[in-house]
Design an enzyme around this catalytic site. Sequence first.
Site, short mmCIF file in Angstrom:
data_model
loop_
_atom_site.label_atom_id
_atom_site.label_comp_id
_atom_site.label_asym_id
_atom_site.label_seq_id
_atom_site.Cartn_x
_atom_site.Cartn_y
_atom_site.Cartn_z
CB ALA A 72 -0.93 -0.02 1.26
CG ASP A 73 2.73 5.22 -1.55
OD1 ASP A 73 3.50 4.99 -0.78
OD2 ASP A 73 2.14 6.16 -2.20
#
Length: 190
Positions: A72-73
């Site tokens: 994720a970011d």
Amino acid sequence: MIANKYKIILASNSPRRKELMKGLDVDFEVRVMPGISEEYPADLPVEQISQYIACEKAAAYTLGVDELLVTADTVVVLGDEVLGKPADEAEARRMLHALSGQTHRVITGVALTTTQGQRAFHVATEVTFRTLTDSEIDYYVDTYRPLDKAGAYGIQEWIGYIGVTSLRGSFFNVMGLPVQRIYDEIQAMA
């Protein structure tokens, strides 16, 4: 309960992401590879940046056939400007001054990757801050040192308690992981 045939790997050192994954009551392990680039093409639309980076992170891993990797970011977007993690306290203060009295978007991109394929998506949440005073910003930066947070703030910390006046979308997305959507996507993969 997640009905899942995979061993879940969370590719993040973030204590917030670990806490959120634990909240799904699913067994997972943390596996982090250092030095993965978070660069993205300059012409990429802001809505796609976090998803692009999540997919790039996933590409750095080698998986077993029974593993599902979660990468994720998160980015904070004010207008068309992306606010990443501040380099220092002065930049954190500048970011918080920019967010003060404004509505911004928090966009988290996620990639769920197995050896059979990948599901990638992003979730956006609108957050509005009341106007913050200089002393409130100074107190927050000095006390909480938000240098590891996109946009220089954590909604689950003091600044979120006193500053956020409205939220449209997922609270957990603003913390860094849209767990409801991850739950649905993993269920669809089972």
